[in-house]
Write an enzyme that holds these catalytic residues in place. Structure first.
Site, PDB file in Angstrom:
ATOM      1  N   GLY A  94      54.201  41.595  73.849  1.00 47.10           N
ATOM      2  CA  GLY A  94      55.378  40.698  73.714  1.00 47.10           C
ATOM      3  C   GLY A  94      55.256  39.611  72.921  1.00 47.10           C
ATOM      4  N   THR A 151      54.807  36.455  72.664  1.00 50.98           N
ATOM      5  CA  THR A 151      53.764  35.531  72.739  1.00 50.98           C
ATOM      6  C   THR A 151      52.243  36.051  72.182  1.00 50.98           C
ATOM      7  OG1 THR A 151      54.676  34.529  74.578  1.00 50.98           O
ATOM      8  CG2 THR A 151      52.652  33.665  74.100  1.00 50.98           C
ATOM      9  N   LYS A 181      56.584  39.437  85.319  1.00 53.58           N
ATOM     10  CA  LYS A 181      56.477  40.164  84.214  1.00 53.58           C
ATOM     11  C   LYS A 181      57.240  41.397  83.964  1.00 53.58           C
ATOM     12  CE  LYS A 181      52.173  40.538  82.513  1.00 53.58           C
ATOM     13  NZ  LYS A 181      52.808  40.229  81.131  1.00 53.58           N
ATOM     14  N   GLY A 182      57.220  41.921  82.652  1.00 55.91           N
ATOM     15  CA  GLY A 182      57.992  43.115  82.435  1.00 55.91           C
ATOM     16  C   GLY A 182      59.290  43.007  81.742  1.00 55.91           C
ATOM     17  N   GLU A 212      50.156  46.596  82.206  1.00 57.45           N
ATOM     18  CA  GLU A 212      49.739  45.348  82.158  1.00 57.45           C
ATOM     19  C   GLU A 212      49.086  44.973  83.467  1.00 57.45           C
ATOM     20  OE1 GLU A 212      53.110  43.041  79.406  1.00 57.45           O
ATOM     21  OE2 GLU A 212      53.347  43.072  81.529  1.00 57.45           O
ATOM     22  N   LYS A 241      58.811  28.889  80.678  1.00 57.48           N
ATOM     23  CA  LYS A 241      58.562  29.914  81.625  1.00 57.48           C
ATOM     24  C   LYS A 241      57.942  29.448  83.161  1.00 57.48           C
ATOM     25  CE  LYS A 241      58.600  32.957  78.412  1.00 57.48           C
ATOM     26  NZ  LYS A 241      57.642  34.175  77.977  1.00 57.48           N
TER      27      LYS A 241
HETATM   28  C1  5RP Z   1      56.045  42.335  78.876  1.00 58.59           C
HETATM   29  C2  5RP Z   1      55.857  40.929  79.312  1.00 58.59           C
HETATM   30  C3  5RP Z   1      55.809  39.742  78.537  1.00 58.59           C
HETATM   31  O1  5RP Z   1      54.708  39.165  78.950  1.00 58.59           O
HETATM   32  C4  5RP Z   1      56.659  38.846  79.017  1.00 58.59           C
HETATM   33  O2  5RP Z   1      58.107  39.658  78.915  1.00 58.59           O
HETATM   34  C5  5RP Z   1      56.719  37.626  78.243  1.00 58.59           C
HETATM   35  O3  5RP Z   1      57.256  37.919  76.802  1.00 58.59           O
HETATM   36  P1  5RP Z   1      57.468  37.015  75.523  1.00 58.59           P
HETATM   37  O4  5RP Z   1      56.068  36.524  75.364  1.00 58.59           O
HETATM   38  O5  5RP Z   1      57.861  37.967  74.517  1.00 58.59           O
HETATM   39  O6  5RP Z   1      58.137  35.744  76.119  1.00 58.59           O
HETATM   40  O7  5RP Z   1      55.495  41.155  80.772  1.00 58.59           O
HETATM   41  O8  5RP Z   1      56.260  43.339  79.628  1.00 58.59           O
END
Ligand code: 5RP
Length: 224
Positions: A29, A31, A94-95, A103, A121
């Protein structure tokens, strides 16, 4: 600070958990992309990584960081990943990026789950973010009907396939007050590969990028 700056701050703060000579679990993702850039700055000091998605794997390889096959690494010290939502007991949804099953696998072989997030979050009750469920394609309609019975509104994420060629159903309008129970219930529906609830394996350490800087919390504090 913008949301992206908060993500970046949390990601760089996670570097202190990376041990010299170790293999690091790396999530997926936007982050985690910051964390991968942070990891690049110490790549000579680590052995390599196990990645939870093809996208992360490609990015890591492009930086010449060695990516190990999960099957060749029995155990990891830390897994660094983000979340779509996290509650006060560190259960997560998550996902959002469709990488939830891989993951969960990398988290399962890791001693510590370091969750890096921006402050948007953090929630009291999980469920405002639609709950992703990875599903075998032929079970799409059946699983959707079962998810409706559990009180949610399932929406097929059209045109998206996971790295393992499965589909994603996002469950809207769930107020998740017992995350472990819901995780178990959804995971027993035939055709479900896994649900994006990380309550059986929640985060151990949470690093939150906030407008005022980074905050660090650990499960040890919750238990004491
Ligand atoms: C991907 C995930 C990511 O950790 C979640 O969607 C957070 O994403 P981002 O860092 O883009 O906000 O679970 O499957």
């Amino acid at each position: 600070m913008t949301q992206d700056e908060m993500k970046k701050a949390a990601s760089w703060a996670a570097l202190k958990y990376v041990k010299k000579g170790s293999i690091v679990g790396v999530g997926s993702g936007s982050t985690v992309n910051h964390f991968i850039e942070a990891l690049d700055s110490i790549k000579d000091k680590i052995k390599g990584v196990v990645a939870s998605s093809e996208a992360s794997s490609q990015k890591l390889k492009s930086l010449e960081i060695e990516v190990f096959d999960c099957n060749d690494v029995p155990k990891l010290g830390v897994y660094v990943d983000s979340a779509d939502e996290i509650n006060p007991t560190y259960d997560m949804i998550k996902g959002g990026g469709a990488a939830l099953t891989r993951e969960k696998i990398v988290a399962a072989i890791s001693d510590k789950f370091i969750c890096i997030i921006d402050s948007t979050k953090v929630v009291e009750v999980l469920g405002a973010f639609p709950l992703p469920v990875e599903v075998i394609p032929m079970a799409r309609s059946y699983v959707a009907r079962q998810l409706t019975k559990l009180g949610g509104d399932p929406v097929y994420r059209e045109g998206i396939f996971t790295d393992d060629n499965n589909i994603i159903i996002d469950v809207h309008n769930m107020k998740i007050t017992n995350a472990k129970m819901l995780e178990d219930k959804i995971n027993t529906i035939p055709g479900v590969v896994t649900v994006g609830l990380f309550a059986r394996r929640s985060a151990d350490i949470v690093i939150t990028g906030t407008p005022k800087g980074t905050e660090l919390k650990s499960k040890d504090c919750l238990l004491s």
